[in-house]
Design a protein around this motif. Structure first.
Motif, PDB file in Angstrom:
ATOM      1  N   PHE A  73      37.885  29.768  36.339  1.00  0.00           N
ATOM      2  CA  PHE A  73      38.683  28.998  37.280  1.00  0.00           C
ATOM      3  C   PHE A  73      38.622  29.695  38.630  1.00  0.00           C
ATOM      4  CE2 PHE A  73      41.723  32.058  35.690  1.00  0.00           C
ATOM      5  CZ  PHE A  73      42.532  32.360  36.774  1.00  0.00           C
ATOM      6  N   ASN A  74      38.784  28.937  39.675  1.00  0.00           N
ATOM      7  CA  ASN A  74      38.789  29.489  41.024  1.00  0.00           C
ATOM      8  C   ASN A  74      40.208  29.839  41.421  1.00  0.00           C
ATOM      9  OD1 ASN A  74      36.014  29.176  41.556  1.00  0.00           O
ATOM     10  ND2 ASN A  74      36.315  27.009  41.941  1.00  0.00           N
ATOM     11  N   LEU A  75      40.347  30.962  42.057  1.00  0.00           N
ATOM     12  CA  LEU A  75      41.651  31.419  42.504  1.00  0.00           C
ATOM     13  C   LEU A  75      41.558  31.727  43.989  1.00  0.00           C
ATOM     14  CD1 LEU A  75      44.527  32.400  41.757  1.00  0.00           C
ATOM     15  CD2 LEU A  75      43.507  34.648  41.320  1.00  0.00           C
ATOM     16  N   ARG A  76      42.392  31.080  44.775  1.00  0.00           N
ATOM     17  CA  ARG A  76      42.393  31.327  46.204  1.00  0.00           C
ATOM     18  C   ARG A  76      43.563  32.245  46.550  1.00  0.00           C
ATOM     19  NH1 ARG A  76      39.638  27.412  45.051  1.00  0.00           N
ATOM     20  NH2 ARG A  76      38.441  25.911  46.175  1.00  0.00           N
ATOM     21  N   ILE A  77      43.225  33.341  47.204  1.00  0.00           N
ATOM     22  CA  ILE A  77      44.221  34.324  47.607  1.00  0.00           C
ATOM     23  C   ILE A  77      43.956  34.701  49.061  1.00  0.00           C
ATOM     24  CG2 ILE A  77      44.607  35.227  45.283  1.00  0.00           C
ATOM     25  CD1 ILE A  77      42.695  37.528  45.950  1.00  0.00           C
ATOM     26  N   SER A  78      44.907  35.380  49.646  1.00  0.00           N
ATOM     27  CA  SER A  78      44.740  35.802  51.042  1.00  0.00           C
ATOM     28  C   SER A  78      43.671  36.892  51.124  1.00  0.00           C
ATOM     29  CB  SER A  78      46.058  36.339  51.592  1.00  0.00           C
ATOM     30  OG  SER A  78      46.364  37.582  50.978  1.00  0.00           O
ATOM     31  N   PRO A  79      42.999  36.996  52.270  1.00  0.00           N
ATOM     32  CA  PRO A  79      42.012  38.072  52.456  1.00  0.00           C
ATOM     33  C   PRO A  79      42.631  39.460  52.265  1.00  0.00           C
ATOM     34  CG  PRO A  79      41.777  36.432  54.188  1.00  0.00           C
ATOM     35  CD  PRO A  79      43.015  36.082  53.407  1.00  0.00           C
ATOM     36  N   GLU A  80      43.891  39.620  52.667  1.00  0.00           N
ATOM     37  CA  GLU A  80      44.564  40.910  52.514  1.00  0.00           C
ATOM     38  C   GLU A  80      44.734  41.278  51.041  1.00  0.00           C
ATOM     39  OE1 GLU A  80      45.243  39.031  56.311  1.00  0.00           O
ATOM     40  OE2 GLU A  80      45.909  38.323  54.335  1.00  0.00           O
ATOM     41  N   LEU A  81      45.150  40.310  50.231  1.00  0.00           N
ATOM     42  CA  LEU A  81      45.295  40.570  48.795  1.00  0.00           C
ATOM     43  C   LEU A  81      43.936  40.839  48.176  1.00  0.00           C
ATOM     44  CD1 LEU A  81      46.942  40.803  46.217  1.00  0.00           C
ATOM     45  CD2 LEU A  81      46.889  38.298  46.020  1.00  0.00           C
ATOM     46  N   HIS A  82      42.927  40.100  48.585  1.00  0.00           N
ATOM     47  CA  HIS A  82      41.563  40.294  48.080  1.00  0.00           C
ATOM     48  C   HIS A  82      41.112  41.731  48.351  1.00  0.00           C
ATOM     49  CE1 HIS A  82      37.262  38.423  47.761  1.00  0.00           C
ATOM     50  NE2 HIS A  82      37.424  39.453  46.956  1.00  0.00           N
ATOM     51  N   GLU A  83      41.381  42.208  49.556  1.00  0.00           N
ATOM     52  CA  GLU A  83      40.997  43.575  49.916  1.00  0.00           C
ATOM     53  C   GLU A  83      41.754  44.590  49.052  1.00  0.00           C
ATOM     54  OE1 GLU A  83      40.688  46.471  53.826  1.00  0.00           O
ATOM     55  OE2 GLU A  83      42.125  44.818  53.863  1.00  0.00           O
ATOM     56  N   ARG A  84      43.053  44.381  48.885  1.00  0.00           N
ATOM     57  CA  ARG A  84      43.849  45.313  48.078  1.00  0.00           C
ATOM     58  C   ARG A  84      43.373  45.328  46.628  1.00  0.00           C
ATOM     59  NH1 ARG A  84      48.974  42.816  49.973  1.00  0.00           N
ATOM     60  NH2 ARG A  84      49.683  43.040  47.822  1.00  0.00           N
TER      61      ARG A  84
END
Length: 110
Positions: A73-84
């Motif tokens: 499944f695709n999960l969209r998150i903020s770039p900041e959370l992705h980096e963390r």
């Protein structure tokens, strides 16, 4: 969320104030099935009846009763959370996917 389980099937239970009854909706099916009851005992009995009717219809029509899940499944998150997440995964020597699987498994384990 209140969940009731019968024969390996799960139903979300909510109170319907308008009808003054508890309503159950069986989850993960290839269609819809719900049921109502005044007490937990009646609700469980109606769950079994509704499930059996649904399974009988599926058998008559040659359908699988449960939805199939691909495991993707695709999960969209903020770039900041992705980096963390990426930093945490690297720090633990894991992939983001593994880290996310562990977090999701922990969340639904109860």
């Amino acid at each position: 969320m209140n969940v009731m389980t019968v024969d390996g099937y799960h139903a979300k239970i909510e109170y319907d104030e308008e009808l003054d009854l508890f309503r159950g909706e069986i989850l993960g099916l290839n269609g819809g099935a719900d049921f109502y009851g005044k007490s937990p005992k009646e609700l469980r009995t109606e769950f079994k009846k509704s499930l059996q009717v649904f399974l009988d219809v599926c058998q008559e029509k040659g359908l699988a009763p449960r939805r199939n899940f691909s495991g993707k499944f695709n999960l969209r998150i903020s770039p900041e959370l992705h980096e963390r997440l990426a930093i945490e995964a690297q720090a633990q020597g894991k992939s983001i996917n593994t880290l996310a699987q562990e977090a999701l498994q922990e969340r639904v384990a109860s």
